[in-house]
Design an enzyme around this catalytic site. Structure first.
Site, PDB file in Angstrom:
ATOM      1  N   GLY A 197     -57.895  54.439  86.086  1.00  0.00           N
ATOM      2  CA  GLY A 197     -56.465  54.639  85.933  1.00  0.00           C
ATOM      3  C   GLY A 197     -56.136  55.761  84.979  1.00  0.00           C
ATOM      4  O   GLY A 197     -56.001  56.913  85.365  1.00  0.00           O
ATOM      5  N   ARG A 198     -56.044  55.415  83.689  1.00  0.00           N
ATOM      6  CA  ARG A 198     -55.556  56.372  82.702  1.00  0.00           C
ATOM      7  C   ARG A 198     -56.329  57.686  82.620  1.00  0.00           C
ATOM      8  O   ARG A 198     -55.707  58.743  82.412  1.00  0.00           O
ATOM      9  CB  ARG A 198     -55.488  55.687  81.327  1.00  0.00           C
ATOM     10  CG  ARG A 198     -54.223  54.849  81.187  1.00  0.00           C
ATOM     11  CD  ARG A 198     -54.242  53.970  79.970  1.00  0.00           C
ATOM     12  NE  ARG A 198     -55.078  52.788  80.192  1.00  0.00           N
ATOM     13  CZ  ARG A 198     -54.956  51.669  79.503  1.00  0.00           C
ATOM     14  NH1 ARG A 198     -54.056  51.582  78.531  1.00  0.00           N
ATOM     15  NH2 ARG A 198     -55.716  50.628  79.748  1.00  0.00           N
ATOM     16  N   ASP A 230     -54.150  44.446  94.285  1.00  0.00           N
ATOM     17  CA  ASP A 230     -54.752  43.713  93.168  1.00  0.00           C
ATOM     18  C   ASP A 230     -53.740  42.731  92.586  1.00  0.00           C
ATOM     19  O   ASP A 230     -53.054  43.035  91.606  1.00  0.00           O
ATOM     20  CB  ASP A 230     -55.227  44.717  92.113  1.00  0.00           C
ATOM     21  CG  ASP A 230     -55.981  44.055  90.970  1.00  0.00           C
ATOM     22  OD1 ASP A 230     -56.511  42.949  91.183  1.00  0.00           O
ATOM     23  OD2 ASP A 230     -56.034  44.649  89.885  1.00  0.00           O
ATOM     24  N   ASN A 285     -54.154  25.411  98.877  1.00  0.00           N
ATOM     25  CA  ASN A 285     -53.200  25.591  99.964  1.00  0.00           C
ATOM     26  C   ASN A 285     -52.235  26.728  99.679  1.00  0.00           C
ATOM     27  O   ASN A 285     -51.901  27.529 100.567  1.00  0.00           O
ATOM     28  CB  ASN A 285     -52.427  24.295 100.204  1.00  0.00           C
ATOM     29  CG  ASN A 285     -51.482  24.397 101.384  1.00  0.00           C
ATOM     30  OD1 ASN A 285     -51.891  24.600 102.518  1.00  0.00           O
ATOM     31  ND2 ASN A 285     -50.190  24.251 101.102  1.00  0.00           N
ATOM     32  N   LYS A 311     -55.233  51.639  94.200  1.00  0.00           N
ATOM     33  CA  LYS A 311     -54.984  50.244  93.834  1.00  0.00           C
ATOM     34  C   LYS A 311     -53.500  50.057  93.537  1.00  0.00           C
ATOM     35  O   LYS A 311     -52.925  50.740  92.686  1.00  0.00           O
ATOM     36  CB  LYS A 311     -55.787  49.851  92.595  1.00  0.00           C
ATOM     37  CG  LYS A 311     -55.539  48.398  92.152  1.00  0.00           C
ATOM     38  CD  LYS A 311     -56.359  48.026  90.941  1.00  0.00           C
ATOM     39  CE  LYS A 311     -55.759  48.493  89.645  1.00  0.00           C
ATOM     40  NZ  LYS A 311     -54.529  47.720  89.256  1.00  0.00           N
ATOM     41  N   ASP A 338     -51.088  52.390  88.292  1.00  0.00           N
ATOM     42  CA  ASP A 338     -50.305  51.523  87.412  1.00  0.00           C
ATOM     43  C   ASP A 338     -49.334  52.381  86.610  1.00  0.00           C
ATOM     44  O   ASP A 338     -49.631  52.848  85.502  1.00  0.00           O
ATOM     45  CB  ASP A 338     -51.238  50.744  86.474  1.00  0.00           C
ATOM     46  CG  ASP A 338     -52.189  49.842  87.238  1.00  0.00           C
ATOM     47  OD1 ASP A 338     -51.773  49.288  88.270  1.00  0.00           O
ATOM     48  OD2 ASP A 338     -53.356  49.700  86.823  1.00  0.00           O
ATOM     49  N   LYS A 356     -54.680  39.267  92.061  1.00  0.00           N
ATOM     50  CA  LYS A 356     -55.447  38.232  91.343  1.00  0.00           C
ATOM     51  C   LYS A 356     -54.845  36.848  91.573  1.00  0.00           C
ATOM     52  O   LYS A 356     -54.481  36.127  90.638  1.00  0.00           O
ATOM     53  CB  LYS A 356     -55.529  38.552  89.848  1.00  0.00           C
ATOM     54  CG  LYS A 356     -56.260  39.860  89.548  1.00  0.00           C
ATOM     55  CD  LYS A 356     -56.362  40.090  88.047  1.00  0.00           C
ATOM     56  CE  LYS A 356     -57.090  41.377  87.722  1.00  0.00           C
ATOM     57  NZ  LYS A 356     -56.303  42.593  88.067  1.00  0.00           N
ATOM     58  N   THR A 411     -62.074  42.613  82.329  1.00  0.00           N
ATOM     59  CA  THR A 411     -62.724  43.557  81.421  1.00  0.00           C
ATOM     60  C   THR A 411     -62.050  43.602  80.051  1.00  0.00           C
ATOM     61  O   THR A 411     -62.601  44.183  79.116  1.00  0.00           O
ATOM     62  CB  THR A 411     -62.740  44.971  82.025  1.00  0.00           C
ATOM     63  OG1 THR A 411     -61.415  45.348  82.405  1.00  0.00           O
ATOM     64  CG2 THR A 411     -63.654  45.022  83.239  1.00  0.00           C
ATOM     65  N   HIS A 413     -54.259  33.027  92.045  1.00  0.00           N
ATOM     66  CA  HIS A 413     -54.892  31.877  91.391  1.00  0.00           C
ATOM     67  C   HIS A 413     -53.899  30.722  91.390  1.00  0.00           C
ATOM     68  O   HIS A 413     -52.929  30.705  90.632  1.00  0.00           O
ATOM     69  CB  HIS A 413     -55.272  32.243  89.951  1.00  0.00           C
ATOM     70  CG  HIS A 413     -56.128  31.218  89.270  1.00  0.00           C
ATOM     71  ND1 HIS A 413     -56.696  31.427  88.044  1.00  0.00           N
ATOM     72  CD2 HIS A 413     -56.517  29.966  89.647  1.00  0.00           C
ATOM     73  CE1 HIS A 413     -57.408  30.373  87.673  1.00  0.00           C
ATOM     74  NE2 HIS A 413     -57.297  29.467  88.640  1.00  0.00           N
ATOM     75  N   ASP A 414     -54.137  29.753  92.267  1.00  0.00           N
ATOM     76  CA  ASP A 414     -53.250  28.603  92.389  1.00  0.00           C
ATOM     77  C   ASP A 414     -54.030  27.517  93.127  1.00  0.00           C
ATOM     78  O   ASP A 414     -55.239  27.662  93.367  1.00  0.00           O
ATOM     79  CB  ASP A 414     -51.967  28.995  93.125  1.00  0.00           C
ATOM     80  CG  ASP A 414     -50.754  28.195  92.674  1.00  0.00           C
ATOM     81  OD1 ASP A 414     -50.860  26.943  92.620  1.00  0.00           O
ATOM     82  OD2 ASP A 414     -49.712  28.805  92.379  1.00  0.00           O
ATOM     83  N   ARG A 435     -64.456  54.488  81.909  1.00  0.00           N
ATOM     84  CA  ARG A 435     -63.882  55.519  81.061  1.00  0.00           C
ATOM     85  C   ARG A 435     -64.650  56.799  81.280  1.00  0.00           C
ATOM     86  O   ARG A 435     -65.861  56.845  81.060  1.00  0.00           O
ATOM     87  CB  ARG A 435     -63.911  55.087  79.587  1.00  0.00           C
ATOM     88  CG  ARG A 435     -62.862  54.022  79.271  1.00  0.00           C
ATOM     89  CD  ARG A 435     -61.461  54.559  79.543  1.00  0.00           C
ATOM     90  NE  ARG A 435     -60.421  53.552  79.428  1.00  0.00           N
ATOM     91  CZ  ARG A 435     -59.864  52.926  80.454  1.00  0.00           C
ATOM     92  NH1 ARG A 435     -60.282  53.200  81.692  1.00  0.00           N
ATOM     93  NH2 ARG A 435     -58.895  52.067  80.269  1.00  0.00           N
TER      94      ARG A 435
END
Length: 237
Positions: free
Chosen positions: A213-214, A59, A67, A32, A10, A61, A115, A63-64, A175
């Site tokens: 990530g970080r 990634d 169809n 990712k 990211d 996500k 999270t 959501h709809d 972390r």
């Protein structure tokens, strides 16, 4: 026990991402690609990451309505991706149609509770359940819909392992543990994550994959940071 590491790539732009991939090549296998990079650079960026020899976790996500999500999964399936996320809160029918539209070897992952959310955050959006209870409810729904993997905070790994021993569990909210010395006590800051755990603890709890990530992206030596995290998550308790 042990688990695999997924680097959350990211970052703001392609040039920065390419430098990071060069640095961690040979240490990190999974990457990712999230909304930030996919929105900026699209499917070609996914192909480039995969072409460099990495396994790609896309990634988005989704959501709809069922169809729409199924058509999106069908459009994404030809890409060289190994994992793809959708929100379990989209419901059984949405997930079942998505599973039917995916190519057989693509692991769809049902996202349970982000999270960044805690009990207070859930209450603000009308969910009276505690995070663990909501994770259990959505996890059960996703498993029943045929979704082979779930995304949860490391604090709910045991909850989902109680539902299925075979479901793949992918856990962000990791972390890395800092070296125990006067200059660097304790663990790394949680940033905007609220339900977090160290790599070793997540592995011992039963995670199959941890998403980091970080702690890697902001390290002075990213490859070394990744190696240290891999050592932690593959160590025996």
């Amino acid at each position: 026990m042990g688990c695999e590491l997924i680097l959350a790539l990211d970052v703001p732009d392609r040039a920065a991402a390419t430098r990071i991939l060069d640095e961690v090549s040979g240490t990190v296998q999974w990457v990712k690609v999230g909304l930030q990079m996919f929105t900026a650079y699209g499917p070609d960026w996914v192909r480039e990451v995969a072409g460099r020899g990495f396994d790609v976790f896309l990634d988005l996500k989704l959501h709809d309505i069922p169809n729409t999500v199924a058509r999106a999964v069908g459009s994404l399936s030809p890409l060289p991706i190994r994992m793809l996320t959708l929100h379990a809160a989209g419901g059984r029918e949405m997930m079942a149609q998505a599973r039917a539209a995916a190519r057989p070897d693509l692991w769809l992952l049902g996202v349970t509770v982000l999270t960044s959310m805690d009990g207070a955050g859930l209450a603000e959006v009308g969910v009276a359940a505690a995070p663990a209870d909501q994770v259990r409810r959505l996890g059960r729904l996703a498993i029943d819909a045929g979704i082979p993997g779930l995304v949860c905070s490391p604090l709910e790994i045991a909850v989902l392992r109680g539902l299925s021993a075979s479901v793949k569990l992918v856990t962000p909210g990791i972390r890395a543990e800092k070296r125990r010395d006067a200059a660097s006590p304790g663990t790394a800051p949680a940033d905007d994550q609220k339900r977090v755990m160290t790599p070793a603890d997540a592995a011992h709890a039963g995670a199959d994959f941890i998403v980091v990530g970080r702690p890697i992206l902001e390290a002075a030596n990213r490859a070394e940071a990744a190696r240290e995290i891999l050592q932690q998550c593959r160590a025996q308790p």
